[in-house]
Design a protein around this motif. Structure first.
Motif, mmCIF file in Angstrom:
data_model
loop_
_atom_site.group_PDB
_atom_site.id
_atom_site.type_symbol
_atom_site.label_atom_id
_atom_site.label_comp_id
_atom_site.label_asym_id
_atom_site.label_seq_id
_atom_site.Cartn_x
_atom_site.Cartn_y
_atom_site.Cartn_z
ATOM 1 N N ALA A 1 23.826 -75.565 -1.358
ATOM 2 C CA ALA A 1 24.918 -76.432 -1.779
ATOM 3 C C ALA A 1 25.577 -75.826 -2.999
ATOM 4 C CB ALA A 1 24.399 -77.829 -2.087
ATOM 5 N N ALA A 2 26.814 -76.228 -3.257
ATOM 6 C CA ALA A 2 27.541 -75.685 -4.399
ATOM 7 C C ALA A 2 28.376 -76.768 -5.063
ATOM 8 C CB ALA A 2 28.442 -74.529 -3.949
ATOM 9 N N ASP A 3 28.495 -76.629 -6.375
ATOM 10 C CA ASP A 3 29.358 -77.521 -7.145
ATOM 11 C C ASP A 3 29.610 -76.859 -8.494
ATOM 12 O OD1 ASP A 3 30.047 -80.729 -6.691
ATOM 13 O OD2 ASP A 3 30.237 -80.013 -8.758
ATOM 14 N N ASN A 4 30.684 -77.264 -9.174
ATOM 15 C CA ASN A 4 30.958 -76.666 -10.477
ATOM 16 C C ASN A 4 30.342 -77.477 -11.615
ATOM 17 O OD1 ASN A 4 32.661 -78.846 -10.541
ATOM 18 N ND2 ASN A 4 34.553 -77.670 -10.641
ATOM 19 N N SER A 5 29.563 -78.492 -11.289
ATOM 20 C CA SER A 5 28.878 -79.307 -12.283
ATOM 21 C C SER A 5 27.390 -79.361 -11.955
ATOM 22 C CB SER A 5 29.449 -80.727 -12.278
ATOM 23 O OG SER A 5 28.568 -81.635 -12.903
ATOM 24 N N PRO A 6 26.525 -78.885 -12.861
ATOM 25 C CA PRO A 6 25.084 -78.945 -12.579
ATOM 26 C C PRO A 6 24.569 -80.360 -12.316
ATOM 27 C CG PRO A 6 25.513 -77.445 -14.386
ATOM 28 C CD PRO A 6 26.804 -78.137 -14.102
ATOM 29 N N PRO A 7 24.963 -81.371 -13.083
ATOM 30 C CA PRO A 7 24.467 -82.726 -12.749
ATOM 31 C C PRO A 7 24.940 -83.196 -11.374
ATOM 32 C CG PRO A 7 25.322 -82.675 -14.978
ATOM 33 C CD PRO A 7 25.734 -81.402 -14.340
ATOM 34 N N ARG A 8 26.208 -82.897 -11.044
ATOM 35 C CA ARG A 8 26.701 -83.326 -9.735
ATOM 36 C C ARG A 8 26.037 -82.524 -8.627
ATOM 37 N NH1 ARG A 8 32.114 -83.586 -10.813
ATOM 38 N NH2 ARG A 8 32.436 -81.456 -10.088
ATOM 39 N N LEU A 9 25.701 -81.288 -8.890
ATOM 40 C CA LEU A 9 24.997 -80.483 -7.887
ATOM 41 C C LEU A 9 23.683 -81.159 -7.514
ATOM 42 C CD1 LEU A 9 24.765 -77.784 -6.266
ATOM 43 C CD2 LEU A 9 23.534 -76.887 -8.243
ATOM 44 N N ARG A 10 22.978 -81.711 -8.499
ATOM 45 C CA ARG A 10 21.688 -82.348 -8.232
ATOM 46 C C ARG A 10 21.844 -83.620 -7.407
ATOM 47 N NH1 ARG A 10 17.269 -81.061 -11.625
ATOM 48 N NH2 ARG A 10 16.174 -82.646 -10.395
ATOM 49 N N ILE A 11 22.955 -84.332 -7.609
ATOM 50 C CA ILE A 11 23.084 -85.676 -7.017
ATOM 51 C C ILE A 11 23.968 -85.684 -5.776
ATOM 52 C CG2 ILE A 11 23.907 -88.019 -7.447
ATOM 53 C CD1 ILE A 11 23.332 -87.503 -10.426
ATOM 54 N N ASN A 12 25.107 -85.046 -5.860
ATOM 55 C CA ASN A 12 26.087 -85.144 -4.767
ATOM 56 C C ASN A 12 26.983 -83.907 -4.778
ATOM 57 O OD1 ASN A 12 27.530 -86.217 -2.629
ATOM 58 N ND2 ASN A 12 28.935 -87.335 -3.948
ATOM 59 N N PRO A 13 26.456 -82.775 -4.317
ATOM 60 C CA PRO A 13 27.238 -81.529 -4.350
ATOM 61 C C PRO A 13 28.508 -81.636 -3.513
ATOM 62 C CG PRO A 13 24.948 -81.098 -3.789
ATOM 63 C CD PRO A 13 25.128 -82.565 -3.736
ATOM 64 N N GLY A 14 29.507 -80.890 -3.953
ATOM 65 C CA GLY A 14 30.771 -80.921 -3.227
ATOM 66 C C GLY A 14 30.719 -80.199 -1.890
ATOM 67 N N TYR A 15 29.850 -79.200 -1.808
ATOM 68 C CA TYR A 15 29.780 -78.387 -0.588
ATOM 69 C C TYR A 15 28.329 -78.226 -0.151
ATOM 70 C CZ TYR A 15 34.400 -77.173 -2.331
ATOM 71 O OH TYR A 15 35.688 -77.235 -2.821
ATOM 72 N N TRP A 16 28.135 -78.298 1.170
ATOM 73 C CA TRP A 16 26.805 -78.137 1.776
ATOM 74 C C TRP A 16 26.877 -77.124 2.903
ATOM 75 C CZ3 TRP A 16 22.324 -80.152 0.102
ATOM 76 C CH2 TRP A 16 22.344 -81.304 -0.690
ATOM 77 N N GLY A 17 25.774 -76.435 3.106
ATOM 78 C CA GLY A 17 25.610 -75.638 4.304
ATOM 79 C C GLY A 17 25.001 -76.491 5.406
ATOM 80 N N GLN A 18 24.789 -75.867 6.547
ATOM 81 C CA GLN A 18 24.303 -76.618 7.711
ATOM 82 C C GLN A 18 22.783 -76.704 7.761
ATOM 83 O OE1 GLN A 18 25.022 -73.448 7.812
ATOM 84 N NE2 GLN A 18 23.371 -72.525 9.014
ATOM 85 N N GLY A 19 22.116 -75.884 6.979
ATOM 86 C CA GLY A 19 20.655 -75.925 6.923
ATOM 87 C C GLY A 19 19.989 -74.886 7.808
ATOM 88 N N THR A 20 18.779 -74.505 7.416
ATOM 89 C CA THR A 20 17.967 -73.583 8.205
ATOM 90 C C THR A 20 16.521 -74.049 8.140
ATOM 91 O OG1 THR A 20 17.412 -71.248 8.578
ATOM 92 C CG2 THR A 20 17.605 -71.939 6.286
ATOM 93 N N GLN A 21 15.844 -74.032 9.281
ATOM 94 C CA GLN A 21 14.487 -74.564 9.378
ATOM 95 C C GLN A 21 13.472 -73.536 8.885
ATOM 96 O OE1 GLN A 21 13.278 -77.718 10.614
ATOM 97 N NE2 GLN A 21 11.366 -76.930 9.753
ATOM 98 N N VAL A 22 12.572 -74.000 8.041
ATOM 99 C CA VAL A 22 11.423 -73.206 7.606
ATOM 100 C C VAL A 22 10.161 -73.959 8.004
ATOM 101 C CG1 VAL A 22 10.134 -72.326 5.624
ATOM 102 C CG2 VAL A 22 12.633 -72.108 5.695
ATOM 103 N N THR A 23 9.301 -73.294 8.749
ATOM 104 C CA THR A 23 8.054 -73.909 9.185
ATOM 105 C C THR A 23 6.897 -73.016 8.751
ATOM 106 O OG1 THR A 23 9.138 -74.897 11.110
ATOM 107 C CG2 THR A 23 6.736 -74.790 11.132
ATOM 108 N N VAL A 24 5.951 -73.610 8.026
ATOM 109 C CA VAL A 24 4.785 -72.876 7.541
ATOM 110 C C VAL A 24 3.557 -73.430 8.252
ATOM 111 C CG1 VAL A 24 3.468 -72.130 5.538
ATOM 112 C CG2 VAL A 24 5.924 -72.612 5.315
ATOM 113 N N SER A 25 2.892 -72.584 9.014
ATOM 114 C CA SER A 25 1.717 -73.025 9.753
ATOM 115 C C SER A 25 0.462 -72.871 8.895
ATOM 116 C CB SER A 25 1.579 -72.223 11.039
ATOM 117 O OG SER A 25 1.365 -70.854 10.737
ATOM 118 N N SER A 26 -0.492 -73.768 9.129
ATOM 119 C CA SER A 26 -1.733 -73.737 8.335
ATOM 120 C C SER A 26 -2.777 -72.852 8.983
ATOM 121 C CB SER A 26 -2.259 -75.151 8.168
ATOM 122 O OG SER A 26 -2.447 -75.751 9.426
#
Length: 122
Positions: free
Chosen positions: A97-122
């Motif tokens: 995610a990206a934003d020009n404000s660090p506090p807003r980045l934590r709460i409600n970023p202006g831009y998001w990616g679509q996500g990528t799955q990470v799976t860690v097996s035990s």
């Protein structure tokens, strides 16, 4: 149009490593902060780490400090997340995610990616 595109997710064994990439396009990010978040099944999305695009300063969540490293390659407009010593509890969809404000980045970023799955097996 701003786009954040993640890649690099996959299946890895406990103790293994992965490197995620977040390719940014559509505007200048020189005054922006880019962060990584993750969301595990049944849990709320949580902040993982962020980096200042211009100065490179970083801030990590305690849960990943010492294991994950964020970096950026300005020439490629890309932010990386190197994840080492992975644990099953790191399993989640990882978003940048990206934003020009660090506090807003934590709460409600202006831009998001679509996500990528990470799976860690035990």
């Amino acid at each position: 149009q701003v786009q954040l595109v993640e890649s690099g997710g996959g299946l890895v064994q406990h103790g293994g490593s992965l490197r995620l990439s977040c390719a940014a396009s559509g505007r200048s990010f020189s005054s922006y902060y880019v962060g990584w978040f993750r969301q595990a099944p049944g849990k709320e999305r949580e902040f993982v780490v962020r980096i200042s695009w211009s100065g490179g300063s970083t801030y990590y969540a305690d849960s990943v400090k010492g294991r994950f490293t964020i970096s950026r390659e300005i020439a490629k407009n890309t932010v990386y997340l190197q994840m080492n010593s992975l644990k099953p509890e790191d399993t989640a969809v990882y978003y940048c995610a990206a934003d020009n404000s660090p506090p807003r980045l934590r709460i409600n970023p202006g831009y998001w990616g679509q996500g990528t799955q990470v799976t860690v097996s035990s």
